[in-house]
Motif scaffolding. Structure first.
Motif, mmCIF file in Angstrom:
data_model
loop_
_atom_site.group_PDB
_atom_site.id
_atom_site.type_symbol
_atom_site.label_atom_id
_atom_site.label_comp_id
_atom_site.label_asym_id
_atom_site.label_seq_id
_atom_site.Cartn_x
_atom_site.Cartn_y
_atom_site.Cartn_z
ATOM 1 N N ALA A 1 24.346 15.104 -9.600
ATOM 2 C CA ALA A 1 23.505 14.468 -8.630
ATOM 3 C C ALA A 1 22.540 15.330 -7.876
ATOM 4 C CB ALA A 1 24.419 13.774 -7.654
ATOM 5 N N GLY A 2 22.062 14.769 -6.736
ATOM 6 C CA GLY A 2 20.993 15.391 -6.000
ATOM 7 C C GLY A 2 21.256 15.603 -4.550
ATOM 8 N N ALA A 3 20.371 15.160 -3.707
ATOM 9 C CA ALA A 3 20.422 15.502 -2.302
ATOM 10 C C ALA A 3 20.271 14.279 -1.436
ATOM 11 C CB ALA A 3 19.322 16.506 -1.998
ATOM 12 N N ALA B 1 17.185 18.357 -0.796
ATOM 13 C CA ALA B 1 16.408 19.057 -1.825
ATOM 14 C C ALA B 1 15.370 18.099 -2.357
ATOM 15 C CB ALA B 1 17.306 19.537 -2.966
ATOM 16 N N PRO B 2 14.091 18.439 -2.274
ATOM 17 C CA PRO B 2 13.078 17.544 -2.819
ATOM 18 C C PRO B 2 13.147 17.474 -4.326
ATOM 19 C CG PRO B 2 12.106 19.641 -2.190
ATOM 20 C CD PRO B 2 13.527 19.679 -1.719
ATOM 21 N N GLY B 3 12.826 16.325 -4.849
ATOM 22 C CA GLY B 3 12.774 16.159 -6.300
ATOM 23 C C GLY B 3 14.134 16.256 -6.915
ATOM 24 N N PRO C 1 13.750 25.492 -8.278
ATOM 25 C CA PRO C 1 14.440 26.169 -7.182
ATOM 26 C C PRO C 1 14.968 25.262 -6.071
ATOM 27 C CG PRO C 1 12.075 26.340 -6.867
ATOM 28 C CD PRO C 1 12.268 25.647 -8.189
ATOM 29 N N GLN C 2 14.447 24.031 -5.950
ATOM 30 C CA GLN C 2 14.744 23.255 -4.748
ATOM 31 C C GLN C 2 16.240 22.996 -4.551
ATOM 32 O OE1 GLN C 2 12.406 22.498 -6.978
ATOM 33 N NE2 GLN C 2 10.505 21.865 -5.983
ATOM 34 N N TYR C 3 16.896 22.510 -5.596
ATOM 35 C CA TYR C 3 18.303 22.149 -5.429
ATOM 36 C C TYR C 3 19.207 23.369 -5.242
ATOM 37 C CZ TYR C 3 22.886 20.134 -6.214
ATOM 38 O OH TYR C 3 24.203 19.773 -6.079
ATOM 39 N N PRO C 4 19.121 24.385 -6.109
ATOM 40 C CA PRO C 4 19.962 25.565 -5.857
ATOM 41 C C PRO C 4 19.737 26.170 -4.472
ATOM 42 C CG PRO C 4 19.040 25.672 -8.054
ATOM 43 C CD PRO C 4 18.360 24.526 -7.371
ATOM 44 N N ASN C 5 18.483 26.241 -4.044
ATOM 45 C CA ASN C 5 18.209 26.811 -2.724
ATOM 46 C C ASN C 5 18.798 25.962 -1.606
ATOM 47 O OD1 ASN C 5 16.866 28.958 -3.868
ATOM 48 N ND2 ASN C 5 14.810 28.121 -3.515
ATOM 49 N N ALA C 6 18.767 24.645 -1.776
ATOM 50 C CA ALA C 6 19.370 23.765 -0.764
ATOM 51 C C ALA C 6 20.880 23.991 -0.680
ATOM 52 C CB ALA C 6 19.060 22.307 -1.083
ATOM 53 N N VAL C 7 21.523 24.116 -1.842
ATOM 54 C CA VAL C 7 22.977 24.350 -1.849
ATOM 55 C C VAL C 7 23.305 25.719 -1.263
ATOM 56 C CG1 VAL C 7 25.013 24.637 -3.307
ATOM 57 C CG2 VAL C 7 23.402 22.783 -3.777
ATOM 58 N N PHE C 8 22.552 26.747 -1.645
ATOM 59 C CA PHE C 8 22.802 28.077 -1.089
ATOM 60 C C PHE C 8 22.614 28.076 0.426
ATOM 61 C CE2 PHE C 8 21.313 29.894 -5.389
ATOM 62 C CZ PHE C 8 22.605 29.875 -5.877
ATOM 63 N N GLY C 9 21.595 27.354 0.906
ATOM 64 C CA GLY C 9 21.375 27.279 2.340
ATOM 65 C C GLY C 9 22.511 26.571 3.055
ATOM 66 N N LEU D 1 24.779 31.331 -11.406
ATOM 67 C CA LEU D 1 25.034 30.214 -10.515
ATOM 68 C C LEU D 1 23.772 29.412 -10.236
ATOM 69 C CD1 LEU D 1 27.026 28.662 -8.772
ATOM 70 C CD2 LEU D 1 26.688 30.361 -6.961
ATOM 71 N N TYR D 2 22.648 30.094 -10.126
ATOM 72 C CA TYR D 2 21.370 29.411 -9.890
ATOM 73 C C TYR D 2 21.091 28.397 -10.998
ATOM 74 C CZ TYR D 2 16.279 28.895 -9.382
ATOM 75 O OH TYR D 2 15.012 28.391 -9.246
ATOM 76 N N MET D 3 21.237 28.820 -12.243
ATOM 77 C CA MET D 3 20.972 27.933 -13.370
ATOM 78 C C MET D 3 22.049 26.860 -13.491
ATOM 79 S SD MET D 3 18.100 29.048 -14.383
ATOM 80 C CE MET D 3 17.839 28.245 -15.962
ATOM 81 N N ALA D 4 23.306 27.202 -13.172
ATOM 82 C CA ALA D 4 24.393 26.220 -13.239
ATOM 83 C C ALA D 4 24.179 25.095 -12.237
ATOM 84 C CB ALA D 4 25.729 26.912 -12.993
ATOM 85 N N LEU D 5 23.740 25.439 -11.039
ATOM 86 C CA LEU D 5 23.466 24.410 -10.036
ATOM 87 C C LEU D 5 22.303 23.523 -10.487
ATOM 88 C CD1 LEU D 5 23.865 26.457 -6.740
ATOM 89 C CD2 LEU D 5 25.339 24.578 -7.515
ATOM 90 N N GLY D 6 21.309 24.111 -11.132
ATOM 91 C CA GLY D 6 20.219 23.315 -11.663
ATOM 92 C C GLY D 6 20.699 22.312 -12.695
ATOM 93 N N ARG D 7 21.596 22.727 -13.557
ATOM 94 C CA ARG D 7 22.172 21.808 -14.541
ATOM 95 C C ARG D 7 22.954 20.690 -13.846
ATOM 96 N NH1 ARG D 7 22.513 22.647 -19.936
ATOM 97 N NH2 ARG D 7 21.866 24.673 -20.770
ATOM 98 N N TYR D 8 23.698 21.047 -12.849
ATOM 99 C CA TYR D 8 24.510 20.059 -12.126
ATOM 100 C C TYR D 8 23.623 18.959 -11.552
ATOM 101 C CZ TYR D 8 28.238 18.411 -9.013
ATOM 102 O OH TYR D 8 29.194 17.644 -8.386
ATOM 103 N N ASN D 9 22.451 19.342 -11.085
ATOM 104 C CA ASN D 9 21.511 18.415 -10.464
ATOM 105 C C ASN D 9 20.543 17.783 -11.465
ATOM 106 O OD1 ASN D 9 18.452 18.631 -8.983
ATOM 107 N ND2 ASN D 9 19.974 17.350 -7.986
ATOM 108 N N GLY D 10 20.521 18.276 -12.694
ATOM 109 C CA GLY D 10 19.553 17.779 -13.654
ATOM 110 C C GLY D 10 18.162 18.337 -13.430
ATOM 111 N N SER D 11 18.076 19.509 -12.793
ATOM 112 C CA SER D 11 16.771 20.109 -12.507
ATOM 113 C C SER D 11 16.775 21.588 -12.878
ATOM 114 C CB SER D 11 16.422 19.938 -11.030
ATOM 115 O OG SER D 11 17.403 20.554 -10.198
ATOM 116 N N ARG D 12 17.358 21.900 -14.013
ATOM 117 C CA ARG D 12 17.546 23.285 -14.438
ATOM 118 C C ARG D 12 16.231 24.054 -14.398
ATOM 119 N NH1 ARG D 12 17.441 26.466 -19.119
ATOM 120 N NH2 ARG D 12 19.152 27.987 -19.278
ATOM 121 N N GLY D 13 16.255 25.218 -13.739
ATOM 122 C CA GLY D 13 15.103 26.079 -13.658
ATOM 123 C C GLY D 13 14.218 25.855 -12.451
#
Length: 225
Positions: free
Chosen positions: A13-15, A222-224, A189-197, A175-187
């Motif tokens: 999912a997403g945000a 996380a946008p998008g 930055p928005q979702y991984p950065n939101a989770v890290f924050g 982890l950055y790429m894994a989080l992108g896969r989890y969200n369906g937005s691999r590669g």
């Protein structure tokens, strides 16, 4: 304490999306991917082991460290979950499932904050469910086929942790790429950065003071994705 680093799998999912002042979960454009039989078997096995989420410790020092973590996290979560027993059960399960999957509890708490704002019955517009916004097709691929089970706390947290672990394995620990896969937005930055924050709120080192960021603030988005 159970620590498990198995082969685990995709989805999710997403945000937070705000409508009329209320946060709604929004899943990313996650595609159902074919799984090799060996991967499906490993994932199904990881999901099926329904041991109760009661941490087991080899010595008193480990147990005391866990209790200090529980106290600190309970304080930070209090404004989101006001009932002590509910907080305790939730945090105990997070601890158990993250350690079982070889994940960091603070990272997973940050992911939950982004995904569902700690709402057990959150549903995204595309149908992702629960704390970790698991897509229902996962119950068909590796579970009992019942999407309603994703509203069960331990089931949802186990699916989410198993899926994130699988993606982390697929991305060779990135982890950055894994989080992108989890969200369906691999590669992206928005979702991984939101989770890290968000995870900064839940960082914990034994004996260290709590971070200045307060978890009672509005959930991160996380946008998008």
């Amino acid at each position: 304490m159970i620590t498990r680093r198995g082969c685990l799998a995709p989805a999710l999912a997403g945000a937070g999306l705000w409508v009329a002042g209320l946060p709604l979960a929004r899943a990313g454009a996650q595609l159902e991917e074919p799984l090799a039989d060996s991967v499906r078997t490993a994932l199904s096995s990881a999901i099926a082991n329904s041991a109760p989420p009661v941490p087991d410790f080899s010595d008193i020092d480990q147990r005391l460290r866990y209790l200090r973590w529980l106290g600190a996290m309970s304080h930070r979560l209090q404004r989101r979950k006001t009932e002590w027993l509910e907080r305790k059960e939730f945090l105990q399960t997070v601890w158990y499932e993250t350690k079982r999957a070889g994940l960091d509890p603070g990272l997973v708490l940050g992911l939950i904050q982004v995904e569902s704002a700690f709402r057990k019955f959150a549903v995204s517009p595309v149908g992702a469910r629960g704390y970790m916004q698991v897509m229902p097709f996962w119950t068909r691929l590796i579970g009992n086929g019942d999407p309603s089970s994703l509203f069960h706390m331990q089931t949802n947290l186990r699916f989410g942790c198993v899926i994130l672990r699988h993606y982390l394995d697929r991305e060779n620990g990135n982890l950055y790429m894994a989080l992108g896969r989890y969200n369906g937005s691999r590669g992206k930055p928005q979702y991984p950065n939101a989770v890290f924050g968000a995870a900064k709120v839940w960082e914990w080192k034994d004996g260290a003071p709590a971070p200045e960021v307060q978890p009672g603030a509005a959930p991160m988005r996380a946008p998008g994705g």
